[in-house]
Motif scaffolding. Sequence first.
Motif, PDB file in Angstrom:
ATOM      1  N   PRO A   1      -3.282  -4.610  -2.751  1.00 35.17           N
ATOM      2  CA  PRO A   1      -1.895  -4.257  -2.452  1.00 35.17           C
ATOM      3  C   PRO A   1      -1.156  -5.400  -1.751  1.00 35.17           C
ATOM      4  O   PRO A   1      -1.684  -6.032  -0.837  1.00 35.17           O
ATOM      5  CB  PRO A   1      -2.031  -3.039  -1.533  1.00 35.17           C
ATOM      6  CG  PRO A   1      -3.316  -2.409  -1.971  1.00 35.17           C
ATOM      7  CD  PRO A   1      -4.217  -3.566  -2.292  1.00 35.17           C
ATOM      8  N   CYS A   2       0.038  -5.668  -2.218  1.00 33.72           N
ATOM      9  CA  CYS A   2       0.933  -6.705  -1.693  1.00 33.72           C
ATOM     10  C   CYS A   2       0.370  -8.126  -1.859  1.00 33.72           C
ATOM     11  O   CYS A   2       0.805  -9.053  -1.181  1.00 33.72           O
ATOM     12  CB  CYS A   2       1.298  -6.442  -0.236  1.00 33.72           C
ATOM     13  SG  CYS A   2       3.029  -6.901   0.138  1.00 33.72           S
ATOM     14  N   SER A   3      -0.581  -8.288  -2.767  1.00 32.74           N
ATOM     15  CA  SER A   3      -1.089  -9.635  -3.046  1.00 32.74           C
ATOM     16  C   SER A   3      -0.166 -10.356  -4.013  1.00 32.74           C
ATOM     17  O   SER A   3       0.585  -9.735  -4.774  1.00 32.74           O
ATOM     18  CB  SER A   3      -2.501  -9.575  -3.626  1.00 32.74           C
ATOM     19  OG  SER A   3      -2.494  -8.951  -4.904  1.00 32.74           O
TER      20      SER A   3
ATOM     21  N   ARG B   1       0.825  -1.211   0.000  1.00 32.66           N
ATOM     22  CA  ARG B   1       0.000   0.000   0.000  1.00 32.66           C
ATOM     23  C   ARG B   1       0.857   1.258   0.000  1.00 32.66           C
ATOM     24  O   ARG B   1       1.780   1.403   0.809  1.00 32.66           O
ATOM     25  CB  ARG B   1      -0.941   0.034   1.205  1.00 32.66           C
ATOM     26  CG  ARG B   1      -2.098   1.007   0.997  1.00 32.66           C
ATOM     27  CD  ARG B   1      -3.071   0.983   2.146  1.00 32.66           C
ATOM     28  NE  ARG B   1      -2.685   1.928   3.197  1.00 32.66           N
ATOM     29  CZ  ARG B   1      -3.526   2.371   4.132  1.00 32.66           C
ATOM     30  NH1 ARG B   1      -4.771   1.942   4.159  1.00 32.66           N
ATOM     31  NH2 ARG B   1      -3.107   3.209   5.060  1.00 32.66           N
ATOM     32  N   SER B   2       0.542   2.139  -0.910  1.00 36.37           N
ATOM     33  CA  SER B   2       1.289   3.390  -1.032  1.00 36.37           C
ATOM     34  C   SER B   2       0.551   4.526  -0.337  1.00 36.37           C
ATOM     35  O   SER B   2      -0.621   4.403   0.036  1.00 36.37           O
ATOM     36  CB  SER B   2       1.479   3.754  -2.515  1.00 36.37           C
ATOM     37  OG  SER B   2       0.240   4.138  -3.086  1.00 36.37           O
ATOM     38  N   ALA B   3       1.238   5.648  -0.210  1.00 31.95           N
ATOM     39  CA  ALA B   3       0.610   6.830   0.372  1.00 31.95           C
ATOM     40  C   ALA B   3      -0.580   7.275  -0.467  1.00 31.95           C
ATOM     41  O   ALA B   3      -1.586   7.752   0.063  1.00 31.95           O
ATOM     42  CB  ALA B   3       1.636   7.952   0.483  1.00 31.95           C
ATOM     43  N   ALA B   4      -0.494   7.092  -1.781  1.00 30.40           N
ATOM     44  CA  ALA B   4      -1.604   7.468  -2.664  1.00 30.40           C
ATOM     45  C   ALA B   4      -2.788   6.527  -2.481  1.00 30.40           C
ATOM     46  O   ALA B   4      -3.941   6.971  -2.471  1.00 30.40           O
ATOM     47  CB  ALA B   4      -1.138   7.461  -4.118  1.00 30.40           C
TER      48      ALA B   4
ATOM     49  N   LEU C   1       5.722   3.921  -0.077  1.00 28.57           N
ATOM     50  CA  LEU C   1       4.800   3.161   0.756  1.00 28.57           C
ATOM     51  C   LEU C   1       4.419   3.960   2.000  1.00 28.57           C
ATOM     52  O   LEU C   1       5.233   4.725   2.528  1.00 28.57           O
ATOM     53  CB  LEU C   1       5.451   1.844   1.182  1.00 28.57           C
ATOM     54  CG  LEU C   1       5.935   0.913   0.060  1.00 28.57           C
ATOM     55  CD1 LEU C   1       6.480  -0.380   0.666  1.00 28.57           C
ATOM     56  CD2 LEU C   1       4.829   0.621  -0.948  1.00 28.57           C
ATOM     57  N   ASP C   2       3.191   3.764   2.465  1.00 31.04           N
ATOM     58  CA  ASP C   2       2.822   4.344   3.747  1.00 31.04           C
ATOM     59  C   ASP C   2       3.177   3.350   4.851  1.00 31.04           C
ATOM     60  O   ASP C   2       3.821   2.319   4.603  1.00 31.04           O
ATOM     61  CB  ASP C   2       1.349   4.753   3.770  1.00 31.04           C
ATOM     62  CG  ASP C   2       0.371   3.582   3.661  1.00 31.04           C
ATOM     63  OD1 ASP C   2       0.819   2.411   3.711  1.00 31.04           O
ATOM     64  OD2 ASP C   2      -0.840   3.838   3.526  1.00 31.04           O
ATOM     65  N   GLU C   3       2.799   3.661   6.079  1.00 31.96           N
ATOM     66  CA  GLU C   3       3.174   2.805   7.212  1.00 31.96           C
ATOM     67  C   GLU C   3       2.607   1.397   7.072  1.00 31.96           C
ATOM     68  O   GLU C   3       3.288   0.403   7.348  1.00 31.96           O
ATOM     69  CB  GLU C   3       2.703   3.441   8.521  1.00 31.96           C
ATOM     70  CG  GLU C   3       3.157   2.697   9.772  1.00 31.96           C
ATOM     71  CD  GLU C   3       2.749   3.411  11.046  1.00 31.96           C
ATOM     72  OE1 GLU C   3       2.942   2.824  12.135  1.00 31.96           O
ATOM     73  OE2 GLU C   3       2.242   4.544  10.968  1.00 31.96           O
ATOM     74  N   VAL C   4       1.357   1.303   6.637  1.00 28.20           N
ATOM     75  CA  VAL C   4       0.748  -0.017   6.423  1.00 28.20           C
ATOM     76  C   VAL C   4       1.502  -0.773   5.336  1.00 28.20           C
ATOM     77  O   VAL C   4       1.807  -1.963   5.467  1.00 28.20           O
ATOM     78  CB  VAL C   4      -0.736   0.137   6.042  1.00 28.20           C
ATOM     79  CG1 VAL C   4      -1.323  -1.208   5.599  1.00 28.20           C
ATOM     80  CG2 VAL C   4      -1.530   0.684   7.205  1.00 28.20           C
TER      81      VAL C   4
ATOM     82  N   GLN D   1       3.444  -4.439   5.199  1.00 26.17           N
ATOM     83  CA  GLN D   1       3.122  -5.474   4.210  1.00 26.17           C
ATOM     84  C   GLN D   1       4.379  -5.934   3.478  1.00 26.17           C
ATOM     85  O   GLN D   1       4.589  -7.137   3.269  1.00 26.17           O
ATOM     86  CB  GLN D   1       2.101  -4.935   3.204  1.00 26.17           C
ATOM     87  CG  GLN D   1       0.721  -4.677   3.770  1.00 26.17           C
ATOM     88  CD  GLN D   1      -0.182  -3.995   2.762  1.00 26.17           C
ATOM     89  OE1 GLN D   1       0.274  -3.296   1.855  1.00 26.17           O
ATOM     90  NE2 GLN D   1      -1.490  -4.190   2.920  1.00 26.17           N
ATOM     91  N   ALA D   2       5.212  -4.970   3.078  1.00 26.77           N
ATOM     92  CA  ALA D   2       6.435  -5.301   2.349  1.00 26.77           C
ATOM     93  C   ALA D   2       7.378  -6.139   3.202  1.00 26.77           C
ATOM     94  O   ALA D   2       8.018  -7.081   2.712  1.00 26.77           O
ATOM     95  CB  ALA D   2       7.129  -4.019   1.889  1.00 26.77           C
TER      96      ALA D   2
END
Length: 226
Positions: A176-178, A11-14, A29-32, A36-37
Amino acid sequence: MATLILLRHARSAANGSGILAGRAAGVGLDEVGAGQAAGVVGRLAGVALSEVVVSPMQRCQETVAGLVAERGLSPVVEPELAEVDYGEWTGRKISELTQEPLWKVVQQHPSAAVFPGGEGLAQVQARAVAAVRARDREWGADAVWLACTHGDVIKAVLADALGMHLDAFQRLVVDPCSISVVRYTETRPFVLKVNDTGGDVSALLPPKESGGSSDAVVGGSTGTPA
């Protein structure tokens, strides 16, 4: 012909703010997404990777940074797996874009959708599928490689592998991150997994004794041996 793991960036900031990032620079990437990464390393712990290919976008490179560091690999940047060029839609809020006349086309007839000042979804599928298939041919049947790219790009590649018209690709979900897994053979691809956001995926990979067979199982698969 080999097995391809398609990893959507985390998940990105956007993503978190409802913005269509497109090819805008500086979207990380944002914090979430960072969490995930970090989890990708464990999810792929049982999978030997021959290569990691990545979109030029920052969010994709950040998603695989921990994985390639842990494996001692150098990611290969593939421009043909870049995000869709959304043109004038880049940087706008999704909530605003849903009011555009083109939005209905993107949803119901995506093969005809061309973003103003950008590219069409049919062009995206053509470039992404060509890049994936060309790179896949470099590997033998037992090889596994990973490509980290974007949601619409992955959906376009999966639609091709499923023999699905691009107009139906909006039926696919790629979070995201799937992780999605496609095994290519001489005559057909096999789609082994779509949109996996869980744990270890090593059981999805074909056994070495399969030899990259193009034959489908008659009567249904018996599953992966324990």
